[in-house]
Scaffold this active site. Structure first.
Site, PDB file in Angstrom:
ATOM      1  N   PHE A  58       3.573  32.983  37.595  1.00  0.00           N
ATOM      2  CA  PHE A  58       2.954  34.296  37.360  1.00  0.00           C
ATOM      3  C   PHE A  58       1.522  34.184  36.841  1.00  0.00           C
ATOM      4  O   PHE A  58       1.149  34.827  35.873  1.00  0.00           O
ATOM      5  CB  PHE A  58       3.827  35.061  36.360  1.00  0.00           C
ATOM      6  CG  PHE A  58       3.674  36.563  36.409  1.00  0.00           C
ATOM      7  CD1 PHE A  58       4.260  37.301  37.425  1.00  0.00           C
ATOM      8  CD2 PHE A  58       2.953  37.234  35.442  1.00  0.00           C
ATOM      9  CE1 PHE A  58       4.127  38.691  37.470  1.00  0.00           C
ATOM     10  CE2 PHE A  58       2.814  38.614  35.465  1.00  0.00           C
ATOM     11  CZ  PHE A  58       3.401  39.343  36.488  1.00  0.00           C
ATOM     12  N   GLU A  76      10.413  28.890  35.307  1.00  0.00           N
ATOM     13  CA  GLU A  76       9.029  28.717  35.770  1.00  0.00           C
ATOM     14  C   GLU A  76       8.333  27.453  35.267  1.00  0.00           C
ATOM     15  O   GLU A  76       7.569  26.839  36.024  1.00  0.00           O
ATOM     16  CB  GLU A  76       8.205  29.941  35.363  1.00  0.00           C
ATOM     17  CG  GLU A  76       8.603  31.208  36.085  1.00  0.00           C
ATOM     18  CD  GLU A  76       7.891  32.421  35.522  1.00  0.00           C
ATOM     19  OE1 GLU A  76       7.078  33.011  36.247  1.00  0.00           O
ATOM     20  OE2 GLU A  76       8.138  32.763  34.352  1.00  0.00           O
ATOM     21  N   ARG A  95      -1.849  36.481  32.259  1.00  0.00           N
ATOM     22  CA  ARG A  95      -1.099  35.252  31.984  1.00  0.00           C
ATOM     23  C   ARG A  95      -1.924  34.010  32.333  1.00  0.00           C
ATOM     24  O   ARG A  95      -1.817  32.978  31.662  1.00  0.00           O
ATOM     25  CB  ARG A  95       0.241  35.240  32.726  1.00  0.00           C
ATOM     26  CG  ARG A  95       1.137  34.085  32.313  1.00  0.00           C
ATOM     27  CD  ARG A  95       2.537  34.180  32.885  1.00  0.00           C
ATOM     28  NE  ARG A  95       3.426  35.007  32.101  1.00  0.00           N
ATOM     29  CZ  ARG A  95       4.190  34.563  31.108  1.00  0.00           C
ATOM     30  NH1 ARG A  95       4.125  33.299  30.731  1.00  0.00           N
ATOM     31  NH2 ARG A  95       4.997  35.382  30.469  1.00  0.00           N
TER      32      ARG A  95
END
Length: 789
Positions: free
Chosen positions: A360, A728, A326
């Site tokens: 993440f 997020e 990611r």
């Protein structure tokens, strides 16, 4: 959920609390009254034992001998277990092996559990665990990313994504810059630490109360450790006191240890980690070492890029493969890289295994290109916002380096709107004038965008289930696979169900997430909680509604198209029936009033071998404009004002979403400014509590903070009511603060030098950056080449 006044629906002309409207968090009143129950608040069952672990005092060593006699004889101790007592699997790695529930012959980080104790009190268990005598044979540790890169010491293979010929593009570009940055890690610092309560069941199974974002994983790993089939283990999560990714995989180890002790003793066991133990034993946000090599023209437009991101993963894979992936996916952030190569390394170190944290890996990946944008601007003596805007994805420049086409270009409009509403240009001139006159205090300003992909990058996790039950009084029971960690997921999904039936939100009750109600759930992570579980709940509602519509059409002699749900009523042709009365009538005619629902995200795929694909269903966008003031004598600073414009699509609950944006921004700002993880030369974590690890306080919040949801931006993808994820993405808005700090330091060199500034940007690092800027100025005056930066 509290019962709302019946009159409210009539006053508004529609049911109260539907999706798209503000509604309070379902547990808000319990929170403020201290009535919300967490694991440590649950009534203690008879015979409850308390768990603690003894952990390694070496970063990397062979265990030669372990004398536990003093532990066993300590008053109150009932049982002591080692890995030899595990009846099933001893490795609880969530994706790849490498995480022993208790270490055996080899220990690989300070704080790694090597045995567990069950005692009659919490204090007795902790004190007994310290009495072990362990003999070690030290082995050479690898503690830093730099050393791991030098030795090619990785937990998983490296990966590359490439488009075109970046080497040729870089060689032929009119301008070329190289740079690097160390991006610090971050402790989750959830208010409720890791905790679980495990009770043996009458048939040899286990019931696990867990503070976990992934109850199905807790169920699976507890079952595997004990050698049980999954149906013998039930896991339940009512709420967590914060998670932020730290309870996605790492809540499983405490649950497995407690279950092992419960298995051995036949008694219920609670395992609650003290703050210092929690910080030592559990993983953090990965710190990264990133480098860039970019080629660009006189306008600052990128021609080619070669980017490298290297995450410090710790001793085991955990989720690091996907996290570094990611970071690679987001190394472009909002910018078209043209000819580009992105390489990601998963560095192994003998430190605690780092894990998921809000974003993440995406935030760490974005930092490298945001640094490059600032550096290009200073090199060309342009405003960094100008360079950022010129490089944005747009029509004709809309394909990422991993092959996904950006289909919705909101960022140019969003940034223009924020630039105007924040008075960026006027303030830019005012700040430059202020800095010329102020010898000590310097101000900085930055406006940075975010483009964040929404979906799990592990395709199989993009699925969810739900269970909807309607009772004969018209009340509705809802259960789904998502977990509540304070983010408002429960109330949002309840609003979806209320909207489906067009009834008041007060009619909906959301129960604790349980693996025996909705099985095989995905973690509540990747900003996907509302998307996945909302669609699953909606699917269940639509199945029930189909049966109710067919019944109403037959019972009231009308066409199915004449049946609709409206304002706590069901309209069938000329008939208008109260919701509760209609439900009772349907029950009396043996119509099903319950259903499961399921949803799987469409369109997504990624070919890891080729480094190409469509890993995200869509992108969430946003931008922040932050202004800071820096004391050049001390390196201390304050954030004066922050303006945020964020794209939440067609928001399910604007009030909840704005709260998430505010909190995400502050958490991101803390990651980049005050939150510093410090390790000794031997790998011991030194920042183990609030006295040494500084999360942002209320006083760190910008005195002037303005948060707005972007208007008229429904999600073009068929998400639940065209909403967009908001968990997020806001964290990365904090990058604007870091960039503003660099802007303030750059003023010392008349904005012609881009200062190096690793994160977190502590006052010490700020002083170093200012010294670098002043050294650059001195060298320019002497007309000498400068090697700094």
């Amino acid at each position: 959920m509290r019962k709302l006044p019946e009159t409210l629906a009539n006053q508004t002309g529609q049911p109260v609390g539907l999706a798209g409207h503000n509604a309070h968090h379902d547990s808000a009143w319990k929170h403020v009254r201290g009535q919300a129950r967490y694991i440590d608040d649950l009534p203690e069952p008879e015979g409850l034992l308390h768990a603690a672990v003894g952990h390694s005092e070496q970063a990397h060593a062979r265990v030669l001998n372990m004398d536990l006699s003093a532990v066993r004889s300590y008053p109150g101790v009932v049982a002591v277990v080692t890995v030899a007592d595990v009846p099933g699997h001893s490795d609880i790695g969530p994706v790849f092996p490498g995480d022993p529930v208790l270490a055996g012959e080899i220990v690989e980080h300070m704080g790694q559990p090597i045995f567990a104790v069950a005692a009659t009190t919490h204090d007795a268990a902790r004190k007994a665990a310290r009495l072990a005598k362990v003999d070690y044979q030290p082995l050479p540790p690898v503690l830093t990313t730099a050393e791991a890169l030098e030795k090619a010491f990785y937990v998983r293979p490296s990966h590359t994504q490439q488009r075109g010929d970046p080497d040729k593009a870089l060689a032929e570009a009119p301008h070329r810059l190289r740079g690097q940055i160390n991006v610090g890690g971050q402790e989750h610092f959830y208010l409720e630490g890791q905790a679980c309560l495990v009770e043996p069941t009458e048939d040899g199974g286990m019931f696990v109360h867990t503070s976990s974002q992934h109850p199905s994983e807790v169920q699976k790993l507890v079952a595997e450790v004990l050698g049980l089939p999954l149906h013998e283990v039930q896991a339940e999560v009512r709420r967590m006191g914060g998670g932020f990714g730290g309870k996605e995989t790492q809540a499983a180890a405490p649950a497995c240890i407690a279950a092992l002790l419960a298995h051995v003793t036949g008694k219920p066991v609670k395992y609650r980690l003290a703050r210092a133990d929690d910080m030592v034993q559990t993983g953090k946000r990965h710190d990264f070492f990133n480098t860039y090599d970019v080629g660009f023209d006189q306008d600052g437009l990128l021609h080619g890029a070669d980017l490298m991101v290297a995450g410090r993963c710790g001793f085991s894979p955990d989720l690091s493969d996907a996290i570094v992936d990611r970071a690679m996916f987001h190394a472009d952030n909002a910018y078209f890289l043209d000819q580009a190569r992105v390489t990601g390394h998963r560095c192994k170190t003998h430190t605690v295994s780092n894990t998921a944290f809000r974003g993440f890996g995406g935030p760490q990946g974005m930092m490298v290109i945001e640094q490059a944008m600032d550096d290009i601007a200073r090199h060309l003596e342009l405003d960094p916002l100008t360079v950022r805007k010129r490089n944005l994805y747009r029509e004709g420049r809309d394909t990422t380096h991993y092959g996904q086409i950006i289909e919705q270009h909101l960022l140019p409009r969003l940034i223009d709107e924020l630039e105007a509403s924040s008075d960026y240009q006027v303030r830019r001139e005012q700040i430059s004038a202020y800095n010329r006159k102020s010898p000590i205090l310097k101000r900085g300003l930055a406006l940075t965008p975010i483009k964040f992909g929404i979906s799990f990058t592990a395709k199989h996790l993009n699925q969810a289930g739900a269970l909807v039950l309607i009772y004969t009084d018209g009340s509705i029971h809802l259960n789904h696979g998502g977990t509540e960690m304070g983010q408002g997921l429960y109330v949002k999904i309840a609003q979806v169900v209320a909207s489906a039936f067009q009834v008041d939100l007060a009619r909906i009750k959301v129960s604790a997430t349980r693996t025996d109600k909705v099985p095989n759930t995905s973690p509540t992570a990747a900003s996907s909680g509302s998307d996945l579980n909302g669609m699953a709940a909606l699917d269940a509602c639509e199945k029930i509604k189909a049966g109710l519509v067919a019944f109403a059409a037959q019972h009231f002699a009308c066409e199915p198209g004449e049946v609709r749900f409206e304002n706590n009523q069901v309209i069938a042709g000329e008939q208008r029936i109260d919701w509760a009365k209609f439900v009772q009538t349907a029950y009396m005619h043996r119509v099903s009033l319950s259903s499961t629902g399921f949803y799987a995200t469409p369109k997504i795929y990624y070919d890891h071998e080729k480094g190409q694909g469509h890993p995200f269903l869509y992108y969430a966008n946003g931008a922040a404009c932050s202004e800071v003031v820096v004391d050049t004598l001390t390196g201390e600073y304050r954030v004066l004002r922050t303006d945020i414009l964020h794209d939440a699509g067609q928001s399910l609950n604007p009030e909840i979403d704005i709260g998430q944006i505010e909190g995400g921004f502050i958490q991101g700002m803390g990651w980049l400014t005050t939150e510093e993880l410090v390790y000794s030369d031997t790998g011991r974590l030194l920042t183990t509590g609030p006295a040494t690890y500084k999360i942002p306080a209320v006083s760190d919040t910008p005195a002037d903070m303005r948060v707005t949801l972007m208007a008229s931006s429904p999600n073009p993808e068929a998400t639940v009511f065209r909403s967009k994820a908001v968990g997020e993405p806001p964290l990365m808005l904090g990058i604007a603060v870091w960039s503003a700090l660099r802007d303030a330091v750059a003023s010392l060199a008349d904005y012609r030098f881009s200062p190096p500034l690793d994160t977190p940007a502590t006052p010490e690092r700020m002083l170093a950056a200012m010294n670098a800027a002043q050294a650059w100025v001195a060298q320019q005056r002497e007309d000498k080449p400068c090697s700094i930066g």
